[in-house]
Design an enzyme around this catalytic site. Structure first.
Site, mmCIF file in Angstrom:
data_model
loop_
_atom_site.group_PDB
_atom_site.id
_atom_site.type_symbol
_atom_site.label_atom_id
_atom_site.label_comp_id
_atom_site.label_asym_id
_atom_site.label_seq_id
_atom_site.Cartn_x
_atom_site.Cartn_y
_atom_site.Cartn_z
ATOM 1 N N SER B 136 0.808 -1.214 0.000
ATOM 2 C CA SER B 136 0.000 0.000 0.000
ATOM 3 C C SER B 136 0.841 1.264 0.000
ATOM 4 O O SER B 136 1.919 1.312 0.592
ATOM 5 C CB SER B 136 -0.907 0.008 1.229
ATOM 6 O OG SER B 136 -1.746 1.134 1.192
ATOM 7 N N GLY B 141 -3.643 4.103 9.446
ATOM 8 C CA GLY B 141 -4.210 4.781 10.620
ATOM 9 C C GLY B 141 -4.038 6.280 10.632
ATOM 10 O O GLY B 141 -3.966 6.898 11.689
ATOM 11 N N LEU B 144 -6.613 8.253 6.012
ATOM 12 C CA LEU B 144 -6.727 8.229 4.553
ATOM 13 C C LEU B 144 -7.470 6.986 4.055
ATOM 14 O O LEU B 144 -7.421 6.659 2.875
ATOM 15 C CB LEU B 144 -5.341 8.325 3.906
ATOM 16 C CG LEU B 144 -4.555 9.617 4.174
ATOM 17 C CD1 LEU B 144 -3.233 9.603 3.416
ATOM 18 C CD2 LEU B 144 -5.359 10.854 3.763
ATOM 19 N N SER B 146 -7.040 3.679 4.778
ATOM 20 C CA SER B 146 -6.223 2.538 4.367
ATOM 21 C C SER B 146 -6.946 1.210 4.596
ATOM 22 O O SER B 146 -6.838 0.298 3.775
ATOM 23 C CB SER B 146 -4.875 2.537 5.108
ATOM 24 O OG SER B 146 -5.086 2.547 6.511
ATOM 25 N N GLU B 193 -14.983 -3.963 6.686
ATOM 26 C CA GLU B 193 -14.793 -2.764 7.511
ATOM 27 C C GLU B 193 -15.476 -2.910 8.874
ATOM 28 O O GLU B 193 -14.969 -2.424 9.888
ATOM 29 C CB GLU B 193 -15.358 -1.540 6.774
ATOM 30 C CG GLU B 193 -14.424 -0.927 5.750
ATOM 31 C CD GLU B 193 -13.444 0.042 6.396
ATOM 32 O OE1 GLU B 193 -12.366 -0.436 6.817
ATOM 33 O OE2 GLU B 193 -13.735 1.243 6.459
ATOM 34 N N ASP B 204 -15.838 5.416 3.665
ATOM 35 C CA ASP B 204 -14.497 5.100 3.166
ATOM 36 C C ASP B 204 -14.543 4.041 2.078
ATOM 37 O O ASP B 204 -13.925 4.197 1.017
ATOM 38 C CB ASP B 204 -13.597 4.610 4.322
ATOM 39 C CG ASP B 204 -13.199 5.734 5.268
ATOM 40 O OD1 ASP B 204 -13.845 6.802 5.215
ATOM 41 O OD2 ASP B 204 -12.259 5.538 6.055
#
Lengths: 387, 387
Positions: B136, B141, B144, B146, B193, B204
């Site tokens: 990535s 954390g 953004l 992730s 998530e 997100d």
């Protein structure tokens, strides 16, 4: 025969800029003073001149009293018992008197201050020979109301020996004026401010005259009865600002984003009102002094955010904020922004060690730091020796 | 047989925190990606295990497929065609599988990520041996998105070889999914998530799946049609934040100052709406790209001021603001604040020299700088060789 007068500066605790758009603002006197002393020569001095000494700038001006009499024939015989505005004709004569003193052209504000001095002197004292000494703890042109403090102290000193005012000259130390005397001082000072600033709001001279904390909205001033002593760190970024351009910038942003900005101004209004309520709440009430200070800090932080939203912050202000934030202290710009001064509340229980550390760090950035109590007394007078 | 998927991170352009109190917010995908590649072993590989390689952390996990089958007997025979939530029973079995891998106890988030991986793998792929490689460009954390990018890329990669999705595997380079496939990816990613975050908003994963710019208010998401390319400098202050505490702090401040804060939230709502309108305005209209950028910069500055008013700034954020302000660039925090990341708009006409100078100055403060386009494509897939 000598009189010494001191008049405090002012800070804006909440509501600058938003007040132009109808919000409430809160201003307070700050325990930093401009001192004016007046000494009349004895006959044996054989001095027939008007002398003005500006100690901080190491400047001295002098006019033969007859020269002033000649330039301003409209005064002298009949002194003005009520404050009046300077006519265009008088202003021209005063400009000629100022010009004779060879003030550098760049020092426009100095020339304006000297003009205000000549006007107040001629109106209140006629043409008596006198020596006026001025010195100040207030940095000039940084939004702390130095010109108003000058006008207030000068008016008060000149009035102290006029027929308009009766004071107990036997009192020791600093003493305050009576209510009617203060009103007169304030009105004369406002006339002086008009010569210096064109269209002053009258806030600065009112705070300097009456002291304490004043709420103002749409031109109306309300004196608050404060029940707490607040200590502030005032950091002068020394970055010069163009107040008119900053005010215009906020107005332009308001035209571009009317909905958002009107909500922001209303939020400031709410903050100013909350702040006033805390300041006026009875001394030993359900909120301890620490709780009150914490509430004020939060309101200051909120107001600062809203000022940044208006676009009047500056890199130098951000530096002060970032530095004081490290010590968990709340700060906000005061006045026009874009540089100028930043206020930091110093809570009662904050140790001197921390205060000194913060000051050292801010001064290492090239800023000037002053600490002062706010909301104290207005103009005061002292007869006789120095105090 | 190999598939490679990339899913972008997200930034919040306007409205963080205020969205919790009913205001509109605007989020955008950011051209920084999490890559997931999936490779099925050939029979000659003789590999009967599930392998997970986290390249950025130099970590590798491996389970015999039979071990997973044993732990999660409810899966495998019937794959789940529609995304479902992980039951408490399955979660316990997955926890046991994760525990076997000796993840340090401090790495709670890593364990949660591995759990989400096991859940998505079991549901979508059953128990086929496969090697999954993750790397990535998104700092973990830091707000953004992730974890969402990981879940989206993983879901998309797993779905690419499932019966639920039909893709043209002959296409060269990165290609997008169809609308119905995206919906499926997004729903599965949301389930992942939930395992990682408990109660995610779904924002997100939606931004990572669909890309572009999304407006959201009271839980409802609207995809905007953007007509401009925006380049942002993203400064990671590397200061860890406690998002829950920051959100709670804003709510507490709202209880203490309901009037002021409600006005502030409404001002943010107005800013988000203005921003959306600019983003959606037709490409060659009466506003040039520079004028649009200037408007956006002003709105970002205003939003930042309002976030400071909410009390979610931080000394590190102030440092970034002060630094970019020196170069006349507008910045705002993005996400929870209290550290995390700061956005700085890089106008189209800004020279590379200035950008490099700003980055050098920010990096000298110990920050991490990334530049990326925002509002680009969502999740994309690439078959065959690396791309």
């Amino acid at each position: 025969m000598e009189v010494r007068v001191r008049a405090p500066g002012k800070i804006i605790l909440a509501g600058e800029h938003a007040v132009v758009h109808g919000s409430t603002a809160v201003a307070a006197s700050v325990g930093l003073y401009t001192y004016v002393s007046l000494r009349f020569p004895t006959p044996s001095d054989n001095d027939d001149s008007l002398n003005l000494q500006l100690k901080d700038m190491a400047l001295e001006f002098s006019w033969p009293v007859d020269r002033i009499k000649e330039a301003l024939p409209e005064f002298g015989s009949s002194l003005s018992p009520t404050p009046t505005s300077c006519s265009i004709k008088s202003m021209k004569s005063i400009a000629a008197l100022v010009e004779e003193q060879n003030i550098p052209e760049a020092k426009v504000e100095l020339a304006a201050g000297v003009s205000a001095f000549l006007w107040l002197y001629s109106c209140i004292q006629g043409f008596k020979p006198v020596t006026v000494v001025v010195n100040s703890e207030l940095p000039l042109g940084s939004g702390l109301g130095s010109s108003a403090a000058f006008c207030v102290a000068l008016s008060a000193a000149l009035l102290a020996f006029s027929d308009s005012v009766s004071l107990d000259m036997s009192q020791q130390g600093w003493s305050v004026f009576g209510e009617s005397e203060l009103e007169l001082v304030n009105k004369w000072a406002f006339e002086g401010e008009k010569i210096i600033h064109g269209k002053p709001s009258g806030l600065d001279n009112t705070v300097s005259t009456y002291g304490n904390i004043i709420k103002f909205k749409s031109g109306a001033l309300t004196r608050l009865k404060s029940n707490m002593t607040l200590k502030m760190l005032i950091t002068n970024t020394k970055v010069g600002r163009n107040t008119k351009a900053l005010v215009a910038g906020v107005s332009e942003r308001t035209l571009r984003h009317p909905d958002a900005m009107s909500l922001v101004f209303n939020a400031v209004d709410s903050i100013s009102k909350e702040l006033s309520a805390i300041i006026q709440s009875p001394a030993p009430d359900d909120l301890s002094i620490t709780e009150k200070e914490e509430k004020m800090e939060e309101l200051m932080e909120m107001n600062q955010g809203l000022l940044q939203c208006m676009g009047v912050s500056h890199a130098s202000i951000e530096t002060v904020l970032r530095t004081t934030l490290k010590y968990k202290l709340a700060s906000k710009l005061t006045g026009a922004g874009g540089g100028g001064c930043v206020l930091t509340l110093l809570p009662t229980l904050l140790s001197e060690t921390v205060v000194n550390k913060v000051i050292a760090e801010l001064e290492s950035c090239g800023f000037q730091c002053l600490t002062a109590a706010i909301g104290g007394k207005g103009v005061e007078v002292c007869f006789g020796g120095s105090s």
